[in-house]
Scaffold this active site. Structure first.
Site, mmCIF file in Angstrom:
data_model
loop_
_atom_site.group_PDB
_atom_site.id
_atom_site.type_symbol
_atom_site.label_atom_id
_atom_site.label_comp_id
_atom_site.label_asym_id
_atom_site.label_seq_id
_atom_site.Cartn_x
_atom_site.Cartn_y
_atom_site.Cartn_z
ATOM 1 N N ARG A 175 112.974 58.584 87.907
ATOM 2 C CA ARG A 175 112.432 59.923 88.157
ATOM 3 C C ARG A 175 112.348 60.147 89.660
ATOM 4 O O ARG A 175 111.893 59.267 90.399
ATOM 5 C CB ARG A 175 111.031 59.996 87.548
ATOM 6 C CG ARG A 175 110.428 61.359 87.538
ATOM 7 C CD ARG A 175 110.248 61.839 86.113
ATOM 8 N NE ARG A 175 109.667 63.180 86.086
ATOM 9 C CZ ARG A 175 108.390 63.399 85.782
ATOM 10 N NH1 ARG A 175 107.607 62.406 85.467
ATOM 11 N NH2 ARG A 175 107.921 64.634 85.779
ATOM 12 N N THR A 231 112.749 64.095 100.249
ATOM 13 C CA THR A 231 112.670 62.790 100.900
ATOM 14 C C THR A 231 113.510 61.744 100.161
ATOM 15 O O THR A 231 114.006 60.799 100.772
ATOM 16 C CB THR A 231 111.197 62.330 101.014
ATOM 17 O OG1 THR A 231 110.573 62.468 99.734
ATOM 18 C CG2 THR A 231 110.448 63.157 102.034
ATOM 19 N N PHE A 265 112.867 48.724 107.398
ATOM 20 C CA PHE A 265 114.127 48.239 106.806
ATOM 21 C C PHE A 265 114.081 46.762 106.439
ATOM 22 O O PHE A 265 115.120 46.121 106.306
ATOM 23 C CB PHE A 265 115.319 48.525 107.731
ATOM 24 C CG PHE A 265 115.350 49.934 108.258
ATOM 25 C CD1 PHE A 265 115.571 50.991 107.399
ATOM 26 C CD2 PHE A 265 115.141 50.200 109.607
ATOM 27 C CE1 PHE A 265 115.578 52.301 107.870
ATOM 28 C CE2 PHE A 265 115.155 51.512 110.088
ATOM 29 C CZ PHE A 265 115.376 52.565 109.224
ATOM 30 N N VAL A 276 114.421 54.422 95.318
ATOM 31 C CA VAL A 276 115.584 55.008 95.987
ATOM 32 C C VAL A 276 115.831 54.429 97.372
ATOM 33 O O VAL A 276 116.749 54.843 98.063
ATOM 34 C CB VAL A 276 115.438 56.546 96.120
ATOM 35 C CG1 VAL A 276 115.454 57.208 94.756
ATOM 36 C CG2 VAL A 276 114.187 56.921 96.903
ATOM 37 N N GLY A 277 115.018 53.472 97.793
ATOM 38 C CA GLY A 277 115.059 53.029 99.184
ATOM 39 C C GLY A 277 116.325 52.306 99.587
ATOM 40 O O GLY A 277 116.744 52.377 100.742
ATOM 41 N N GLU A 278 116.953 51.584 98.654
ATOM 42 C CA GLU A 278 118.048 50.719 99.071
ATOM 43 C C GLU A 278 119.378 50.987 98.379
ATOM 44 O O GLU A 278 120.435 50.667 98.919
ATOM 45 C CB GLU A 278 117.612 49.252 98.899
ATOM 46 C CG GLU A 278 116.628 48.896 99.984
ATOM 47 C CD GLU A 278 115.759 47.697 99.689
ATOM 48 O OE1 GLU A 278 116.004 46.647 100.271
ATOM 49 O OE2 GLU A 278 114.806 47.824 98.899
ATOM 50 N N GLY A 289 107.936 50.373 96.738
ATOM 51 C CA GLY A 289 106.699 50.992 97.204
ATOM 52 C C GLY A 289 106.252 52.143 96.320
ATOM 53 O O GLY A 289 105.186 52.089 95.691
HETATM 54 MO MO1 MOS Z 1 113.374 46.204 102.349
HETATM 55 S S1 MOS Z 1 114.990 45.130 103.041
HETATM 56 O O1 MOS Z 1 112.786 45.161 101.137
HETATM 57 O O2 MOS Z 1 112.239 46.568 103.507
#
Ligand code: MOS
Length: 716
Positions: free
Chosen positions: A594, A600, A246, A668-670, A514
């Site tokens: 995409r 996930t 995170f 999509v992480g944040e 990533g």
């Molecule tokens: Mo994220 S807050 O860039 O691991």
């Protein structure tokens, strides 16, 4: 054939739901995390953190604990090896907290002052707790508040500009038909991933080997080489499985202290942080005090947007929580001012935490939009549609794609927004007042240079090698899908080797960058491999390997505003007799490029939204003015949304491939956390008629604010 530009022809793997390739290993315990990996002769280091918030270490009384069972060494500022902190690392100058035991100054409570190393972790812990450290204590100031006289405008950095201005805010506000002027605050929040920070270091044939829990082994290896003045090839960092990051799992005191002790003792040393230590030594999200002023004409079109945010940092390192930046993407206005200011206090340095900037910034801005919707009598979605910019409001650049309206429309349809009466306080169910709210979301879509290698093996399988990190997101699975799709083979035939700095440089798992960064490198290597395979002939026993480096392609990428977008919807029930707020359902519709693996990706988005519930209702680290430390720095004292707090949370997306990315990915992480707290706060207003501008919306705050509902309540 795959090319490096445009979207490759789908061969079926990309976009199919796949469970994590290492899922079975994780649930059976076969997957080993850093703290679990056995090593012969392993010794255990225990960090000792300062108990004063400001001053100097006068003495470390190590003699008594050196006589305790199993104790091997006590490292502190008088005997620890000297290291180098004078370098520019992956994100600029290093935070001095990683330069452990180099000087006697204590800049905050929880600063590492010693490492006790023993044969067994229990012995190290016992000795660390017995270690007497004398301090010369100085008065400290840990209290953050809006308008702190010490606040200043920081220098611009690669992470953003401190201030952006166009037009005359005061003049446009004065000429506006509707004006909102409101102050919002968000508290200090902590990421504290489930797996604590852990590192094991040892020397092997002249190389420093580090088994670590991190978000990027390129990053950690590169900086450890700098810190210990080693040739980059003399450091190897591996990070096979990671239980969450995170933003907190970069270079931390764990790796440096472990490497130092391994050097002194010439044997492997492991350092694992405790949950309580993590509250001061891994970074966190700064509290914010934000003022938003919006002016709109009679049709709801913005004439002025002014967003001023203040945050804190430590006295030893500057980290800015860029809360005001979100408005530079979401809305345009003839007068547009956004600024982030910071005050230095005797507290640990904050750091990147999921949705840095956008998460707290969107709370203020998206609540202010809701207040404007109320004042102007325009539906919150319609208000946002009327303020859709066609270019970057500040940059003037085109958007790579911007499908926010599509998200709001799809969300509106699925959430049942059309049936909503905009007036607050109308719906009631027993002692519960019900309300719904929404908010918009955006998070930048970036990409970092990476290298990859893809091998066609003689047995018909393929091996992908890339120094990616899977911090629990399913990155390993996503990479397998990207490779399989580009190769035109079943994902079962693809093996992914990752999280090892010896694989060559690659982007870290951060900034929602990533998967996009790694997929680019993998698809590029596959394109090269396919060309070579097309020449025909047998595959030799060592296989055929193609390599890629995306540095040049990324450098040539057209300058555009690239972001994931989203629309968040929430329904809440507020118990006016206890002050309790329950989120009843949430829906998030995203335009996030995409989608590589729906399973996930949905995990990521739903996880972010749940964090939004947590941010809206629970999370708040309390600092004690007298001691300078936290009250209850553990997961009992620090409340967060647990199962019973989380209702049905749905996340879905609209079609939104990035036209300039080889695979079409954005990230999509944040984006899932952005806007989530605002949607909930807006729903609380809709339920009660009272604006809650300070997070978290605790029961005592709800109770003391009361309600502002009309006497007439249908069905009451
Ligand atoms: Mo994220 S807050 O860039 O691991």
């Amino acid at each position: 054939m795959t090319t490096t530009t445009g979207i490759p022809a789908a061969t079926g793997a990309l976009g199919t739901a796949r469970t994590r390739v290492e899922g079975r290993d994780k649930v059976t315990g076969a997957a080993r995390y850093t703290g679990d990996i056995p090593l012969p002769e392993l010794a255990h280091g225990w960090l000792v953190l300062s108990t004063v918030a400001r001053g100097r270490v006068r003495s470390v009384e190590s003699e008594a604990v050196l006589a305790m069972p199993g104790v091997l060494a006590v490292l502190h500022h008088q005997n620890a090896p000297r290291i180098n902190l004078d370098y520019v690392g992956m994100i600029g100058r290093p935070d001095p907290i990683i330069g452990v035991f180099q000087q006697d100054r204590v800049p905050f409570r929880g600063w590492p002052v010693a490492l006790v190393v023993a044969e067994r972790p229990e012995q190290a812990r016992e000795a660390a707790e017995q270690l007497v450290v004398h301090y010369d204590q100085e008065p400290h100031d840990v209290t953050f508040y809006a308008g702190h006289p010490g606040a200043y405008t920081p220098e611009d950095s690669p992470f953003g500009r401190a201030e952006e201005t166009k037009g005359d805010v005061e003049a446009e506000l004065a000429a506006s038909a509707f004006v909102v002027d409101a102050e919002y605050t968000t508290p200090e929040e902590h990421h504290n991933p489930m797996e604590p920070h852990a590192a094991t270091a040892h020397w092997d044939g002249g190389r420093l080997e580090v088994l670590d829990s991190n978000q990027g082994s390129t990053w950690v290896a590169t900086e450890l080489a700098q810190i210990f003045s080693l040739d980059p090839g003399s450091v190897r960092v591996r990070s096979e499985h990671v239980g969450g990051g995170f933003g907190s799992k970069t270079v931390r005191p764990t790796q440096v202290a472990a490497a130092m002790a391994a050097t002194v003792l010439q044997r492997p040393v492991r350092v694992v942080m405790t949950r309580r230590q993590m509250f001061s030594a891994i970074g966190y999200r700064s509290p914010t005090a934000q003022r938003v002023r919006l002016g709109a004409d009679a049709s709801g079109k913005l004439r002025a947007l002014d967003h001023r945010s203040e945050c804190l940092t430590s006295t030893v390192h500057e980290f800015i929580e860029r809360s005001a930046s979100v408005g530079r993407v979401l809305y345009d206005a003839p007068a547009h001012h956004t600024s982030d200011r910071v005050v230095r206090l005797d507290v640990p340095t904050p750091t990147f935490m999921r949705g840095p900037g956008e998460a707290p910034g969107s709370f203020a801005l998206e609540c202010a939009l809701d207040e404007l919707a109320e004042k102007s009598g325009i539906d919150p979605i319609e208000l946002r549609v009327r303020n859709e910019p066609d270019r970057g409001p500040i940059s003037g650049l085109p958007f790579s794609s911007r499908n926010l309206v599509a998200c709001m429309e799809e969300g509106s349809r699925r959430f049942g927004w059309a049936d909503r009466d905009p007036r607050p306080g109308l719906r009631r169910e027993g002692r519960w007042l019900l309300g719904t709210g929404m908010a918009a979301a955006s998070f930048h879509s970036g990409v970092g240079p990476s290298t990859a290698a893809v091998t066609a093996e003689a047995n018909g399988t393929f091996t992908v090698r890339i120094n990616a990190a899977d911090i629990g997101t399913g990155a390993r699975t996503a990479i397998a899908l990207v490779a399989a799709d580009a190769l035109g083979v079943d994902p079962e035939r693809v093996r992914v080797v990752m999280a090892d700095s010896d694989l060559g440089p690659a982007m870290f798992a951060g900034g929602s960058m990533g998967t996009r960064s790694w997929a680019w490198a993998v698809s590029m290597a596959v394109a090269e491999l396919r060309e070579r395979l097309a020449l025909g002939g047998n595959i030799p026993p060592e296989g055929i390997t193609a390599r890629s480096d995306t540095s040049e392609a990324i450098g040539a990428l057209a300058q555009k505003e690239r972001h994931s977008f989203g629309a968040q919807f929430a329904e809440v029930a507020v118990d006016v007799t206890s002050g309790e707020v329950r989120v009843r359902r949430m829906l998030g519709i995203f335009a996030a490029g995409r989608i590589v693996n729906p399973l996930t990706a949905r995990n990521q988005l739903v996880g972010g939204m749940i964090w939004g519930i947590s941010m809206a209702l629970h999370e708040e680290a309390i600092r004690d003015r007298a001691s300078g430390g936290h009250v209850g720095p553990d997961l009992a004292g620090y409340h967060f949304a647990a199962n019973a707090d989380v209702p049905l949370v749905e996340a879905d997306w609209v079609d939104d491939p990035d036209p300039d990315d080889p695979v079409g990915i954005k990230g999509v992480g944040e984006v899932g956390i952005v806007g989530a707290a605002a949607a909930i706060a807006n729903a609380v207003w809709h339920a009660t008629g009272v604006r809650h501008r300070h997070l978290p919306i605790r029961p005592d705050r709800v109770l003391s604010a009361g309600t502002n509902v009309p006497e007439h309540r249908p069905g009451a």
